[in-house]
Structures are given as structure tokens and as C-alpha cells.
Design an enzyme around this catalytic site. Structure first.
Site, PDB file in Angstrom:
ATOM      1  N   GLU A 112       2.008   2.160   8.964  1.00 27.08           N
ATOM      2  CA  GLU A 112       0.805   2.056   9.798  1.00 27.08           C
ATOM      3  C   GLU A 112       1.198   1.631  11.208  1.00 27.08           C
ATOM      4  O   GLU A 112       2.022   0.731  11.382  1.00 27.08           O
ATOM      5  CB  GLU A 112      -0.166   1.000   9.264  1.00 27.08           C
ATOM      6  CG  GLU A 112      -0.907   1.323   7.999  1.00 27.08           C
ATOM      7  CD  GLU A 112      -1.900   0.211   7.653  1.00 27.08           C
ATOM      8  OE1 GLU A 112      -2.372  -0.487   8.586  1.00 27.08           O
ATOM      9  OE2 GLU A 112      -2.176   0.028   6.465  1.00 27.08           O
ATOM     10  N   GLU A 124      -0.535  -4.415   2.347  1.00 26.19           N
ATOM     11  CA  GLU A 124      -0.328  -5.590   3.203  1.00 26.19           C
ATOM     12  C   GLU A 124      -0.490  -6.898   2.428  1.00 26.19           C
ATOM     13  O   GLU A 124      -1.330  -7.742   2.753  1.00 26.19           O
ATOM     14  CB  GLU A 124      -1.277  -5.552   4.401  1.00 26.19           C
ATOM     15  CG  GLU A 124      -1.002  -4.399   5.341  1.00 26.19           C
ATOM     16  CD  GLU A 124      -1.895  -4.388   6.569  1.00 26.19           C
ATOM     17  OE1 GLU A 124      -1.510  -3.790   7.577  1.00 26.19           O
ATOM     18  OE2 GLU A 124      -3.006  -4.975   6.511  1.00 26.19           O
TER      19      GLU A 124
END
Length: 667
Positions: free
Chosen positions: A309, A150
Site C-alpha cells: 500500500e 496491518e
């Protein structure tokens, strides 16, 4: 794009066995097999355990983890742990810590607590990446490299001196070492901001008044590129050691994350992957799932992608973190598959007992296997096995929506005509009626090849360069239908206002000209002549070849055109100079796409989402019932219900309330 060496639809999640005693690991892999897990991401936050002291490594734990996974037929998406440097690193290199816009130095103690421009961080990150690459390049469990995690989630911007120096270097490259060119691009004659030396340029730190918009925009571009340079540096280390193993990093194409220009990032990924989490305050989060999935598929060039995710239930980082309702886990996951995901993964496998994310849901929750989440996880594993043949199939859109991060950044800078104009909200407002109608949508850059589409929509394109504007206008001139939203085309790539009237770059193509803007106050609606209301924006539109479709029926511009239609070349252009109420906007977009010959994927009862993936020999129709009653949907003869594993009889399928049906349709 590379292929993932995992059969069918990959299934799994983040696996963090280092958080648990080793005797738990055997139970983990046993339950993974029960759930149908085929791939897990490992090592994402393990840097401190792999390198307990600078230059000293201990891979024994990771060796055992990878061996255990391989022995049980579970593939590994092996991460470089560079999103969370250890405490020893910051004690040795305190200048690697980030500094915020107000000049406040931040401390370590969480994740992504580093300056992206820190030479010490880059050196340490590439060193640990090199050690991993050398040790595991040929490991039979490793099917993909997961670089970092991320990017930009917490440290997209750092305002320290190292960042300032890197920013100046980026600017010198962009402007070919021509300081006068930078001054022209930034309009620095305003407020005496002219620069005579590169060293005078600093990041747009907190100051007494509004910073220069061009300065801020280049800063956002630099910050995205600086993190991208870190990704590419790690990728090259991995590629040199294992050229056949694909690399990815998890994007965050989800509500309100705008830190990175993913159009620039996506071509650098061997496989595009994304993280997506629901907003508890969104009453129709299924629309955000669809929009996100369509955008990620578009970033992947229309190819399948991986959902790296999402959550089985509640997250831990919103003011109120709600659990998912009955059937929502399954609907969410299969909705991502419908939009092109060839892999479904969660954060995380086993719910944490300690740490900052201890209240984040997981595939194996705190309650263990005697839980609804576990039963749903096992069922989803069976569903994905039944959908294995869907892998590799693609989308079918004839409508494209223009999405541009530069336009997003610039329209939400300070001192705009209205702070109520928010890029993402406007795009969703235009996307939602298409979603409800079952119309397939791609997202495109302004300069993309548009030849595959019949309709192109630009709900919010405040900033556009000459190339992008000419490309969109040319699409209409050659026979396409182009619809443009208000305050688009207003500025060029340097945030300079396009003179001569609004909507700037699109005046000629749209056949209109506005001489003054009249943004509306919050809660101030205006009526429309064809019925309904509008909000947020109005402007004094003069027809210059176009025809008025709808006019303002109240407010300061009563009688002035609000929606116009124009013949441009052999195509059609529309200008929407306000934000119509949802039903009014839906009617308008229905008219625009119907006139262009665009039909829905399938006509379905209200509340039933229909999405089509196109394979080599068959089409795959996903029917997702978000409503509270069963629905009947017609399908062609010879169709089969993949999840039920049987042919469809009678030419219709029943989609129960809250359920999903996936139909293979012969072609």
C-alpha cells in the site's frame, strides 16, 4: 522466500468491489487492464458480508469477483478478512473488545476493535480463514494469501483480563516458570514490586507513578508476539490447504509505527510486504521512502519485497492531507522499486464514496479518468512493464545501520536522562547524509552476520544484549569500522544499567569511558572544536586508548572529547557523544566511510538520488531527480535507458527535473 506467480513488477492495489454496485465491476476490470494492473488485493474488509451470521456463509459475491478477475488476466492476493470482525461477533462476545491502559473499554464500529488475546476472536478468525482456504485453495486467480491487514495498527495493546492472563503465560514460558528469575530480570526489589505469585502480575496499566521499565519492555515484546501468534495460526490453516501459495501480511515500516518487532515477524512471511505513507509535515519525504525501503529489503534478507500500500495522492488521516505534486506519484513508486520492491500497489483501486476513508486518494479517483492521477497511474503501469527485467535483482550495500525495536522501545520509556532522545530521529539523522551522498545502506540486527560490510553504524542502541554487543565489537576487531552514537550500550536486555561507566557495553571497543551524562535542553546548542555545533546530548568522556577527533568548544564540558576514534583489533571504532549539526555530521560520516573505502553508488549532481540494483547479467541504475533543474549523469558504454526503451548515446543521460531514469548497465 517464495516467488510471486505474477510476471515482471506486479502492479495494482486494494480492490473493494463490495462497496460498489455489481454493474461497476466490469468497468473496473476494463480500466485495470488499461492501466496495466496485474494483481489486486481483495476481501480485506469483507467479513460481515461473507459471514452474515455466525457459522452461515455466503461466498457468491467473492466467487463472482475472483472469476471476473481471472477472466481478465488479473491475479488475486486473497485476504483473510480478520482485521474487522462483524458487529454480530461483538454482540455475542463483548469480552473480545479491547481495553485501554486507563481501563476504558472500547467499542466496535471501526476496524481492529478486538483484543488480540481473546479466545473467541481467535476461534472466529480461524473459522473464517478455514472456510476461505477450503473454498479457494485451488482457485486459478489466487496467487497469494493476504493475512489480516496491518497488524497492530489500532490494537497493538489491550489491557483486559484476557490479555493479563496471556501475558502471564508468555512470561512463564520466557522465564521457564521461575518467578524468582522474573523478579531478578525486572529488578522488583525497587519500590516493593516483588511478586510472590504469577497471578499478581498484571499489564503495565495506568498507575500513580512511573511503571517499571523492564515490566514495560516485556509487555511490548509480549504484545508483538501475541499478534504474531495470530498471524501464524491463520497462516498454518492456509498452508495446510494450499502449501504452494505464498502468504504475507502487510508491515507498516513507516514513520513512528513501532508496535511490532519486525525482525521476529519477517522470517514467518513467505514474501515480505510493506505499507508506506508520506508525512505531510516532512519537507523531504523522499528520504523516508528510501530509509523505509532499505529497512524492508533488509527485513526480507536482501531479497525483493512488495509495496502493498501507498497513496496516489492525499491520505485521510493526518491533520492536513496534502496532494502529491507533479511527478511525485511516479517518483515515489519508482523509488520503492529502486530499493528492492518487485511489486507496487496502492490503497486503493477506486476512491470510496462513503466510509471513514472516503477522502483517501486512489488509483481511480473521485474525478474519474479525466484526472491527472489517472493519467499518472496509466503512465506508471507502462513504466513498470518497461522495468520487468529488474525483477529479482538485489542491493549492493557495504554500509549497515543497526536497527533494533527493543532499543527503540526502551530508549523512549519514561524517566530517561532526556526525553529529546528519539530512536527514529537519530537513525534518520545518520542515514540522511549517506542518502545524499548516494551510499547504499542495509539495516541489521545487532547479532547479524556483518561479514558483507565495511562500515557498521549504531546511531541509537541504548539497549543491547551481550551477544549483540560482542558481535558489533568483534566486527571492528576483525578489521571493520564501527561507529556508535551516544547513550548506546547503556542497558542490557532487561533494561538494567551496565555499571562501570558509559557507554556501557562498548567502553572497551571504543576506548572511552564517561562518568556522567549532560543532556542538553531543547534549543541549547554547544560548539565543537572543529567547527559547527551540536545539540541534544553531551557527556563527560575520558579517553581510555582512543584519540579525540572533536571536542566540545562551549557549554559545561568545554574541552571534553565529543567525537573519538580508536583502533580496536585490526579495525577502527568511533564514538559520537553528541548530535552534530547536519552538515557537521555529514562531514564526519563522509570521513568514516571514506577511510573504510566505501564509495557512493554514483557521483551525481545535488538533488539526484542514485540507487543500484544488481541482477545476474546487468546492473540497474535508478536516477531520481528531486531537484528543479535537469542534470547530466555519466553511465558506462553499452548502457540502455529502460523507460525510454533505447540505448544511451554519448555516455551520459539527462534526468529532467522531477523525472526518473533507469539505466541498464552491462557487467
Amino acid at each position: 522466500m517464495s516467488e510471486l506467480a505474477v510476471p515482471g513488477i506486479a502492479y495494482g492495489g486494494d480492490y473493494n468491489p463490495e462497496q460498489w454496485p455489481e454493474e461497476v465491476w466490469a468497468e473496473d476490470v476494463r480500466l485495470m487492464r488499461e492501466a496495466g494492473v496485474t494483481m489486486v488485493s481483495v476481501n480485506i474488509f469483507a467479513w460481515a458480508l461473507l459471514e452474515p451470521r455466525e457459522g452461515e456463509y455466503d461466498f457468491s459475491r467473492l466467487d463472482r469477483i475472483l472469476a471476473l478477475l481471472h477472466e481478465n488476466g488479473i491475479a488475486a492476493d486473497l485476504a483473510t478478512p480478520t482485521a474487522a470482525p462483524p458487529a454480530w461477533f461483538f454482540r455475542a462476545h463483548p469480552d473480545a473488545l479491547p481495553v485501554d491502559r486507563d481501563g476504558r473499554g472500547l467499542s466496535y464500529g471501526s476496524r481492529q476493535t478486538f483484543c488480540p488475546s481473546s479466545p473467541a476472536y481467535r476461534e472466529a478468525a480461524l473459522r473464517i480463514t478455514g472456510e476461505l482456504a477450503a473454498r479457494y485453495a485451488d482457485h486459478p486467480a489466487v496467487v497469494m494469501w493476504h493475512i489480516h491487514n496491518e497488524y497492530g495498527c489500532h490494537n497493538a495493546e489491550c489491557y483486559c483480563e484476557a490479555s493479563a492472563e496471556a501475558f502471564r503465560g508468555w512470561l512463564r514460558e520466557k522465564y521457564a516458570d521461575d518467578l524468582e528469575a522474573l523478579n531478578r530480570a525486572w529488578g522488583t526489589t525497587f519500590w516493593s514490586q516483588w511478586y510472590y505469585d504469577w497471578d499478581e502480575i498484571i499489564p503495565p496499566r495506568a498507575t500513580g507513578a512511573v511503571p517499571n521499565p523492564a515490566h514495560q519492555l516485556d509487555w511490548r515484546r509480549f504484545c508483538s508476539d501475541e499478534l504474531l501468534s495470530l498471524y501464524k495460526a491463520e497462516r498454518e490453516v492456509l498452508r495446510a490447504a494450499a502449501p504452494s501459495v505464498p502468504a504475507t501480511t502487510n508491515f507498516m515500516v513507516m514513520y513512528n509505527f513501532d508496535a511490532l518487532d519486525y525482525w521476529r515477524w519477517a522470517p514467518e512471511l513467505d514474501i515480505v510486504s510493506n505499507d508506506h505513507y508520506l508525512q505531510s509535515t516532512d519537507p523531504e519525504s523522499e528520504i523516508d521512502i528510501a530509509l523505509s525501503g532499505d529497512l524492508v529489503r533488509s527485513l526480507a534478507g536482501g531479497r525483493p519485497w512488495l509495496l502493498m500500500e501507498h497513496s496516489t495522492g492525499a491520505v485521510n488521516w493526518q491533520p492536513v492531507n496534502r496532494a502529491k505534486t507533479a511527478g511525485e506519484l511516479r517518483r515515489n513508486a519508482l523509488a520503492h522499486v529502486a530499493r528492492g520492491a518487485d511489486g507496487i500497489a496502492y490503497f486503493q483501486w477506486r476512491a470510496a464514496k462513503a466510509g471513514a476513508e472516503q477522502w483517501h486518494s486512489a488509483m481511480l479517483p473521485h474525478a474519474g479518468t479525466d484526472s491527472q492521477i489517472w493519467r499518472d497511474v496509466v503512465q506508471l503501469g507502462a513504466d513498470l512493464r518497461a522495468l520487468a527485467e529488474v525483477r529479482g535483482s538485489t542491493g549492493t550495500a557495504k554500509v549497515a545501520i543497526v536497527w533494533d525495536w527493543n532499543a527503540w522501545w526502551s530508549v523512549e520509556l519514561p524517566s530517561q536522562p532526556s526525553g529529546e532522545v528519539r530512536f527514529q530521529d537519530l537513525v534518520r539523522a545518520w542515514y540522511e547524509p549517506l542518502w545524499r551522498a548516494g551510499v547504499a545502506v542495509d539495516f541489521v540486527r545487532p547479532d547479524a552476520d556483518l561479514s558483507a560490510y565495511r562500515v557498521v553504524l549504531a546511531p541509537s542502541l541504548y539497549l543491547v544484549d551481550d551477544e549483540g554487543a560482542a558481535n558489533l565489537a568483534g566486527f571492528a576487531e576483525r578489521g571493520g569500522t564501527l561507529a556508535v552514537g551516544f547513550h548506546s550500550g547503556a542497558v542490557d536486555e532487561n533494561c538494567h544499567v551496565r555499571l562501570g561507566g558509559y557507554p556501557g557495553a562498548f567502553r572497551e571497543a571504543l576506548g572511552v569511558r564517561s562518568d556522567e551524562l549532560f543532556p542538553l535542553l531543547p534549543g541549547e546548542p554547544v560548539g565543537l572544536s572543529e567547527g559547527g555545533t551540536a545539540s541534544v546530548w553531551s557527556e563527560r568522556v575520558r579517553l581510555d586508548g582512543a584519540e579525540a577527533v572533536t571536542s566540545f568548544a562551549s557549554g559545561p564540558l568545554t574541552g571534553v572529547p565529543a567525537v573519538t576514534r580508536h583502533t580496536h583489533g585490526t579495525g577502527t571504532t568511533w564514538y559520537v557523544a553528541t548530535l552534530p549539526a547536519p552538515s557537521t555530521l555529514a562531514d564526519l560520516l563522509d570521513r568514516i566511510r571514506t577511510e573504510a573505502g566505501v564509495t557512493p553508488v554514483r557521483v551525481t549532481p545535488e538533488g539526484v538520488e542514485a540507487v543500484l540494483r544488481r541482477g545476474e547479467d546487468a546492473d540497474y541504475l535508478f536516477l531520481i531527480n528531486h531537484g528543479d533543474r535537469s542534470a547530466e549523469v555519466e553511465v558506462p558504454a553499452g548502457a540502455a535507458d529502460l523507460l525510454a526503451g533505447k540505448p544511451v548515446e554519448g555516455g551520459t543521460v539527462t534526468v529532467r527535473a522531477g523525472d526518473v531514469v533507469v539505466v541498464r548497465e552491462p557487467r
